[in-house]
Design a protein around this motif. Structure first.
Motif, PDB file in Angstrom:
ATOM      1  N   LEU A   1       0.828  -1.202   0.000  1.00 23.28           N
ATOM      2  CA  LEU A   1       0.000   0.000   0.000  1.00 23.28           C
ATOM      3  C   LEU A   1       0.863   1.253   0.000  1.00 23.28           C
ATOM      4  N   LEU A   2       1.906   1.247   0.815  1.00 25.43           N
ATOM      5  CA  LEU A   2       2.817   2.392   0.865  1.00 25.43           C
ATOM      6  C   LEU A   2       3.528   2.588  -0.468  1.00 25.43           C
ATOM      7  N   ALA A   3       3.814   1.477  -1.146  1.00 23.36           N
ATOM      8  CA  ALA A   3       4.526   1.538  -2.426  1.00 23.36           C
ATOM      9  C   ALA A   3       3.581   1.771  -3.606  1.00 23.36           C
ATOM     10  N   GLU A   4       2.292   1.963  -3.308  1.00 22.47           N
ATOM     11  CA  GLU A   4       1.278   2.152  -4.353  1.00 22.47           C
ATOM     12  C   GLU A   4       1.161   0.942  -5.280  1.00 22.47           C
ATOM     13  N   ARG A   5       1.533  -0.222  -4.779  1.00 25.46           N
ATOM     14  CA  ARG A   5       1.330  -1.472  -5.521  1.00 25.46           C
ATOM     15  C   ARG A   5      -0.032  -2.015  -5.094  1.00 25.46           C
ATOM     16  N   LEU A   6      -1.089  -1.365  -5.595  1.00 25.18           N
ATOM     17  CA  LEU A   6      -2.404  -1.521  -5.015  1.00 25.18           C
ATOM     18  C   LEU A   6      -3.026  -2.887  -5.249  1.00 25.18           C
ATOM     19  N   GLU A   7      -2.791  -3.482  -6.398  1.00 22.81           N
ATOM     20  CA  GLU A   7      -3.369  -4.803  -6.636  1.00 22.81           C
ATOM     21  C   GLU A   7      -2.728  -5.850  -5.727  1.00 22.81           C
ATOM     22  N   GLU A   8      -1.410  -5.757  -5.543  1.00 22.41           N
ATOM     23  CA  GLU A   8      -0.736  -6.678  -4.629  1.00 22.41           C
ATOM     24  C   GLU A   8      -1.181  -6.430  -3.196  1.00 22.41           C
ATOM     25  N   ALA A   9      -1.370  -5.149  -2.854  1.00 17.91           N
ATOM     26  CA  ALA A   9      -1.862  -4.813  -1.514  1.00 17.91           C
ATOM     27  C   ALA A   9      -3.239  -5.431  -1.293  1.00 17.91           C
ATOM     28  N   ARG A  10      -4.093  -5.298  -2.291  1.00 17.53           N
ATOM     29  CA  ARG A  10      -5.449  -5.831  -2.158  1.00 17.53           C
ATOM     30  C   ARG A  10      -5.439  -7.346  -1.977  1.00 17.53           C
ATOM     31  N   ALA A  11      -4.626  -8.039  -2.746  1.00 16.36           N
ATOM     32  CA  ALA A  11      -4.559  -9.493  -2.631  1.00 16.36           C
ATOM     33  C   ALA A  11      -4.109  -9.923  -1.234  1.00 16.36           C
ATOM     34  N   SER A  12      -3.105  -9.232  -0.700  1.00 13.28           N
ATOM     35  CA  SER A  12      -2.580  -9.588   0.625  1.00 13.28           C
ATOM     36  C   SER A  12      -3.586  -9.268   1.720  1.00 13.28           C
ATOM     37  N   ILE A  13      -4.201  -8.087   1.635  1.00 12.76           N
ATOM     38  CA  ILE A  13      -5.150  -7.673   2.661  1.00 12.76           C
ATOM     39  C   ILE A  13      -6.392  -8.557   2.650  1.00 12.76           C
ATOM     40  N   GLU A  14      -6.896  -8.864   1.462  1.00  9.25           N
ATOM     41  CA  GLU A  14      -8.090  -9.710   1.393  1.00  9.25           C
ATOM     42  C   GLU A  14      -7.798 -11.127   1.878  1.00  9.25           C
ATOM     43  N   ARG A  15      -6.593 -11.625   1.607  1.00 11.50           N
ATOM     44  CA  ARG A  15      -6.233 -12.946   2.120  1.00 11.50           C
ATOM     45  C   ARG A  15      -6.168 -12.932   3.649  1.00 11.50           C
ATOM     46  N   ALA A  16      -5.615 -11.858   4.224  1.00 11.22           N
ATOM     47  CA  ALA A  16      -5.567 -11.749   5.686  1.00 11.22           C
ATOM     48  C   ALA A  16      -6.973 -11.766   6.275  1.00 11.22           C
ATOM     49  N   LEU A  17      -7.915 -11.100   5.616  1.00 14.26           N
ATOM     50  CA  LEU A  17      -9.291 -11.067   6.116  1.00 14.26           C
ATOM     51  C   LEU A  17      -9.987 -12.407   5.940  1.00 14.26           C
ATOM     52  N   GLN A  18      -9.638 -13.135   4.913  1.00 18.39           N
ATOM     53  CA  GLN A  18     -10.187 -14.483   4.773  1.00 18.39           C
ATOM     54  C   GLN A  18      -9.763 -15.356   5.953  1.00 18.39           C
ATOM     55  N   LEU A  19      -8.518 -15.180   6.376  1.00 20.80           N
ATOM     56  CA  LEU A  19      -7.986 -15.978   7.477  1.00 20.80           C
ATOM     57  C   LEU A  19      -8.521 -15.515   8.830  1.00 20.80           C
ATOM     58  N   ASP A  20      -8.722 -14.206   8.977  1.00 25.19           N
ATOM     59  CA  ASP A  20      -9.210 -13.642  10.240  1.00 25.19           C
ATOM     60  C   ASP A  20     -10.138 -12.477   9.934  1.00 25.19           C
ATOM     61  N   PRO A  21     -11.438 -12.746   9.757  1.00 19.86           N
ATOM     62  CA  PRO A  21     -12.381 -11.682   9.380  1.00 19.86           C
ATOM     63  C   PRO A  21     -12.523 -10.571  10.412  1.00 19.86           C
ATOM     64  N   LYS A  22     -12.070 -10.792  11.640  1.00 19.68           N
ATOM     65  CA  LYS A  22     -12.221  -9.786  12.703  1.00 19.68           C
ATOM     66  C   LYS A  22     -10.928  -9.016  12.971  1.00 19.68           C
ATOM     67  N   HIS A  23      -9.927  -9.159  12.120  1.00 16.33           N
ATOM     68  CA  HIS A  23      -8.631  -8.509  12.334  1.00 16.33           C
ATOM     69  C   HIS A  23      -8.768  -7.006  12.072  1.00 16.33           C
ATOM     70  N   ALA A  24      -8.765  -6.213  13.145  1.00 18.30           N
ATOM     71  CA  ALA A  24      -9.104  -4.785  13.037  1.00 18.30           C
ATOM     72  C   ALA A  24      -8.142  -4.021  12.140  1.00 18.30           C
ATOM     73  N   GLU A  25      -6.820  -4.250  12.307  1.00 17.20           N
ATOM     74  CA  GLU A  25      -5.844  -3.513  11.506  1.00 17.20           C
ATOM     75  C   GLU A  25      -6.046  -3.775  10.013  1.00 17.20           C
ATOM     76  N   THR A  26      -6.411  -5.014   9.674  1.00 13.48           N
ATOM     77  CA  THR A  26      -6.588  -5.357   8.275  1.00 13.48           C
ATOM     78  C   THR A  26      -7.812  -4.655   7.690  1.00 13.48           C
ATOM     79  N   HIS A  27      -8.876  -4.536   8.465  1.00 15.63           N
ATOM     80  CA  HIS A  27     -10.050  -3.787   7.994  1.00 15.63           C
ATOM     81  C   HIS A  27      -9.683  -2.316   7.747  1.00 15.63           C
TER      82      HIS A  27
END
Length: 205
Positions: free
Chosen positions: A161-187
């Motif tokens: 996200l900081l590097a503006e690599r937004l598609e890669e950021a989205r893939a990583s963040i969405e995977r984290a939420l799949q693993l833990d839907p209640k992870h506040a930092e990821t939301h």
């Protein structure tokens, strides 16, 4: 395992396009070994276990000098105590002693190159030192070892996200939420991502 956080993660309300850009995402989180019954503590004997438990207590009270001394004694009593190396690295990171944090975490990885907590935490230290590509490599290694490592997916998303690599950021963040839907930092990070992509209704949810 429990994630022992670094500085408390800030949260923010998503902003409209006409307002100043959103604050950068919070720094990656460091993971530390949680307390365990004495029989489960990785230690060569009762003395090492006692020093390790003392270190945990001091660490949680943010008494970093005392925590450092306790973990160093635990390591001296049991040079193979990976948890003590890891937690000492987190203490050094919390105290802003990044070079020492990197050094002690590298010692843990020399003992066990697949120790995922040390990989994640060394990635955090590299991030804080501005060594982003090194951090990305470490987080990826942690994920290869444990494909359900929420912290490392979250941390990858932050760097992308900081590097503006937004598609890669989205893939990583969405995977984290799949693993833990209640992870506040990821939301929070996902809201920032949507904001940067101009998806305002999603960012405001």
């Amino acid at each position: 395992t429990e994630a022992l956080q670094g500085p408390p993660t800030a949260t923010a309300t998503a902003k409209a396009p006409s307002v100043a850009p959103a604050a950068p995402p919070p720094p990656p989180t460091a993971k530390s070994t949680p307390p365990a019954p004495p029989v489960e503590v990785h230690a060569a004997g009762p003395e090492a276990a006692r020093f390790f438990t003392e270190g945990l207590r001091h660490q949680r009270e943010r008494r970093y000098t005392e925590a450092t001394e306790s973990y160093e004694k635990a390591i001296a009593a049991d040079p193979g105590n990976l948890e003590a190396y890891n937690n000492l690295g987190v203490v050094f990171k919390e105290a802003g002693r990044l070079d020492q944090a990197a050094g002690i975490l590298q010692r843990a990885l020399a003992l066990d190159p697949k120790y995922e907590k040390a990989l994640n935490n060394l990635g955090v230290v590299r991030y804080l030192k501005g060594q982003y590509e090194d951090a990305i490599g470490l987080f990826r290694r942690a994920i290869v070892i444990n494909p359900e490592n929420v912290e490392s997916y979250t941390n990858l998303g932050i760097i992308y996200l900081l590097a503006e690599r937004l598609e890669e950021a989205r893939a990583s963040i969405e995977r984290a939420l799949q693993l833990d839907p209640k992870h506040a930092e990821t939301h929070y990070n996902l809201a920032l991502l949507y904001e940067r992509q101009g998806i305002w209704p999603r960012a405001l949810k």
